[in-house]
Design an enzyme around this catalytic site. Structure first.
Site, PDB file in Angstrom:
ATOM      1  CG  ASN A   1      38.199   8.334 -10.354  1.00 47.99           C
ATOM      2  OD1 ASN A   1      38.450   8.270  -9.155  1.00 47.99           O
ATOM      3  ND2 ASN A   1      38.793   9.194 -11.166  1.00 47.99           N
TER       4      ASN A   1
ATOM      5  CB  SER B   1       8.259  14.848 -36.454  1.00 47.26           C
ATOM      6  OG  SER B   1       7.492  14.398 -37.542  1.00 47.26           O
TER       7      SER B   1
ATOM      8  CG  ASN C   1      -4.242  13.870 -36.401  1.00 48.18           C
ATOM      9  OD1 ASN C   1      -3.145  14.283 -36.766  1.00 48.18           O
ATOM     10  ND2 ASN C   1      -5.298  14.659 -36.284  1.00 48.18           N
TER      11      ASN C   1
ATOM     12  CB  SER D   1      42.829  10.938 -11.641  1.00 50.41           C
ATOM     13  OG  SER D   1      43.460  12.181 -11.668  1.00 50.41           O
TER      14      SER D   1
ATOM     15  CE  LYS E   1      40.426   9.259  -7.006  1.00 50.42           C
ATOM     16  NZ  LYS E   1      39.816  10.546  -7.343  1.00 50.42           N
TER      17      LYS E   1
ATOM     18  CD  GLN F   1       6.188  16.908 -34.999  1.00 48.98           C
ATOM     19  OE1 GLN F   1       5.405  16.627 -35.890  1.00 48.98           O
ATOM     20  NE2 GLN F   1       7.070  17.890 -35.117  1.00 48.98           N
TER      21      GLN F   1
ATOM     22  CG  HIS G   1      18.727   6.418   9.918  1.00 53.51           C
ATOM     23  ND1 HIS G   1      17.811   7.441   9.832  1.00 53.51           N
ATOM     24  CD2 HIS G   1      18.079   5.401  10.555  1.00 53.51           C
ATOM     25  CE1 HIS G   1      16.672   7.082  10.399  1.00 53.51           C
ATOM     26  NE2 HIS G   1      16.802   5.840  10.848  1.00 53.51           N
TER      27      HIS G   1
ATOM     28  CD  GLU H   1      31.777   8.825 -10.119  1.00 50.58           C
ATOM     29  OE1 GLU H   1      32.019   9.683  -9.278  1.00 50.58           O
ATOM     30  OE2 GLU H   1      32.599   8.487 -10.987  1.00 50.58           O
TER      31      GLU H   1
ATOM     32  CE1 TYR I   1      -0.754  14.817 -33.409  1.00 51.83           C
ATOM     33  CE2 TYR I   1      -1.092  16.951 -34.451  1.00 51.83           C
ATOM     34  CZ  TYR I   1      -0.254  15.925 -34.077  1.00 51.83           C
ATOM     35  OH  TYR I   1       1.083  15.999 -34.347  1.00 51.83           O
TER      36      TYR I   1
HETATM   37  N1  ARG Z   1       4.475  14.302 -37.135  1.00 47.54           N
HETATM   38  C1  ARG Z   1       3.223  14.304 -36.461  1.00 47.54           C
HETATM   39  C2  ARG Z   1       3.406  13.807 -35.002  1.00 47.54           C
HETATM   40  O1  ARG Z   1       4.425  13.235 -34.715  1.00 47.54           O
HETATM   41  C3  ARG Z   1       2.267  13.418 -37.179  1.00 47.54           C
HETATM   42  C4  ARG Z   1       0.844  13.834 -37.041  1.00 47.54           C
HETATM   43  C5  ARG Z   1       0.629  15.136 -37.723  1.00 47.54           C
HETATM   44  N2  ARG Z   1      -0.741  15.517 -37.653  1.00 47.54           N
HETATM   45  C6  ARG Z   1      -1.126  16.775 -37.954  1.00 47.54           C
HETATM   46  N3  ARG Z   1      -2.395  16.998 -37.808  1.00 47.54           N
HETATM   47  N4  ARG Z   1      -0.294  17.712 -38.290  1.00 47.54           N
HETATM   48  O2  ARG Z   1       2.555  13.983 -34.186  1.00 47.54           O
END
Ligand code: ARG
Length: 472
Positions: free
Chosen positions: A283, A22, A108, A275, A281, A320, A154, A288, A315
């Site tokens: 735009n 992560s 966690n 354009s 044009k 993640q 409408h 958008e 968990y």
């Molecule tokens: N990188 C993990 C997350 O974003 C952190 C917690 C990881 N916990 C574990 N039991 N592997 O959730």
């Protein structure tokens, strides 16, 4: 690396490690993770769970990391996430006793805490952006209290309004977007730290203390909920999705109104493109894109809810996967809010065209029916029928509002089998005049200049109160 050595015999493959990591989006929680570690270690020291000297060394190392910034960390496949990278940094400085930092704490509860710390800041920033937008619209709308314009149902001509009344409708919507975030904030600003992996710990930790140190309003009262609850994220992204819906609606109108066919507004060049082949044009690209990007936020909400619905307590690594969607939703909402604010406040309304549209197509017909009810005491449904027929016939005969006289009305009323109404011609004229029409709607919530002014005053009171709360 050390954490794997005990239980596992081999390293992950590079592919598996990348997939599992992560680190890329953990950068966002880097500072929050230092804060969390700092509060936790301070608490362990305060409660005599770890000795003071070790605690101080850990705290010093954390301070040093804060100064050096994220670049001081080794962020490669040797660590799974920022929590492990920070732990590694502290161990490198303090030695093996740095491991005491992780007493009674798990990644966690740590990640859940970090996410809440960052998110509460992001919510406040977006809220301030909303207040600024509201303030800007109110200022802008003050110049258009009497700019008569057409309202639609409408997407067909409906009734005259003013530009100010229309803009102030968006203000009310933005105000609710703001309030929704305010309400969510209460559920974001709670402390999961101390939940540890899922069942707290047998160490006598002090959750009140970490709650105070981290500026939370309270702590989560169930450790299983503490580590796995992410509804605070779903709720925030729902709020952002609502906000982006408001912004997208504004953009949709600007796109329509800036067409040759509507000719109501001119979007400034700074927010327009041309354009590559059609030199004439202009735009509305930014509007958008903002309309398109708002779909991303709603998409993130659906992704998050879909991940959450199949997660057994507590968990699971799926959690993640929610995080990058949260930050993306925040980024898109924040940038869209910023650009739509600037774009809307730089448009110019074509006041002549607004007035022209308001006077066309019998948009004032409701008031003609209303004076029949008021002056002659006939039921509204009867008046509705007479006026409907007037519009029908006048359109067929190519007549416009100015051609409708009292005797014209009476001929139609009699055709339909009703008595003559003998309305005063001046009254008929007034009812069919769009500005008069708007001025007559003096009910709270209505488009008359004084009522819109009242709504503006109320919004200004709201803005003052909220700015004061936020210390602005
Ligand atoms: N990188 C993990 C997350 O974003 C952190 C917690 C990881 N916990 C574990 N039991 N592997 O959730």
């Amino acid at each position: 690396m050390a954490i794997r050595d005990g239980r596992l015999k081999t390293e992950m493959t590079d592919e598996a490690a990348d997939y599992n990591s992560s680190l890329e989006f953990d950068k966002i929680i880097f500072e929050a993770d230092i804060k969390t570690n700092f509060a936790h270690t301070s608490m362990l020291k305060n409660e005599n769970i770890i000795d003071s000297e070790t605690a101080d060394k850990i705290l010093e190392a954390l301070d040093k990391l804060k100064e050096e910034g994220i670049d001081a960390l080794v962020l490669d496949n040797s660590v799974e996430d920022v929590h492990m990278a920070i732990e590694k940094y502290v161990i490198d400085i303090v030695g093996p006793e740095a491991g005491f930092m992780h007493t009674a704490k798990s990644r966690n509860d740590q990640v859940a805490t970090d996410l809440r710390l960052v998110l509460r800041e992001r919510i406040r920033n977006i809220q301030i952006g909303i207040l600024n937008f509201i303030e800007g619209i109110v200022e802008f709308a003050k110049d258009h209290l009497e700019t008569v314009f057409i309202g639609y149902t409408h997407l067909q001509h409906a009734q005259p309004i003013t530009v100010a009344h229309h803009l102030m409708a968006h203000v009310q919507s933005l105000k609710r977007d703001y309030e929704r975030l305010d309400d969510t904030y209460k559920r974001v600003n709670l402390n999961p730290l101390g939940s540890a992996a899922m069942t707290t710990t047998s160490f006598p930790i002090n959750r009140e203390l970490t709650t105070k140190l981290l500026g939370f309003d309270g702590y989560l009262e169930n450790s299983m909920d503490g580590v796995s609850a992410r509804d605070f994220i779903a709720e925030t992204v729902f709020d952002l999705s609502c906000l982006c819906t408001t912004l997208s609606k504004i953009c949709e109108e600007l796109i329509l109104w800036s067409t040759y066919e509507f000719g109501i507004v001119e979007i400034s060049d700074e927010y327009s493109s041309t354009s590559s082949i059609m030199p004439q044009k202009k735009n509305p690209d930014i509007a958008e894109l903002a309309r398109g990007k708002s779909a991303t936020v709603t998409g993130e909400l659906i992704t998050i809810l879909t991940i959450l619905k199949a997660i057994p307590y507590t968990y699971n690594k799926d959690l993640q996967e929610i995080t990058p969607h949260l930050w993306n939703a925040c980024d898109v909402a924040e940038s869209t809010l910023s650009i739509v604010t600037k774009m809307l406040l730089s448009v110019e309304f074509n006041e002549d065209r607004c007035l022209e549209l308001a006077g066309k197509n019998f948009a004032t017909a409701t008031d003609l029916a209303d004076i029949m009810v008021r002056e002659k005491g006939i039921p509204f449904r009867t008046a509705h029928q007479i006026v409907g027929r007037i519009v029908n016939e006048a359109s067929e005969q190519d007549l416009s509002e100015e051609d409708i006289t009292s005797s014209y009305i009476d001929n139609i009323a009699m055709d339909l089998g009703f008595d003559k109404l003998e309305l005063d011609d001046e009254l008929v004229k007034k009812a069919l005049n769009p500005l008069e029409n708007v001025k007559m709607r003096k009910i709270p919530g209505g488009p008359s200049p004084e009522m819109v002014k009242l709504a503006m005053d109320n919004i200004c009171i709201f803005l003052d109160e909220e700015y004061e709360k936020r210390g602005i």
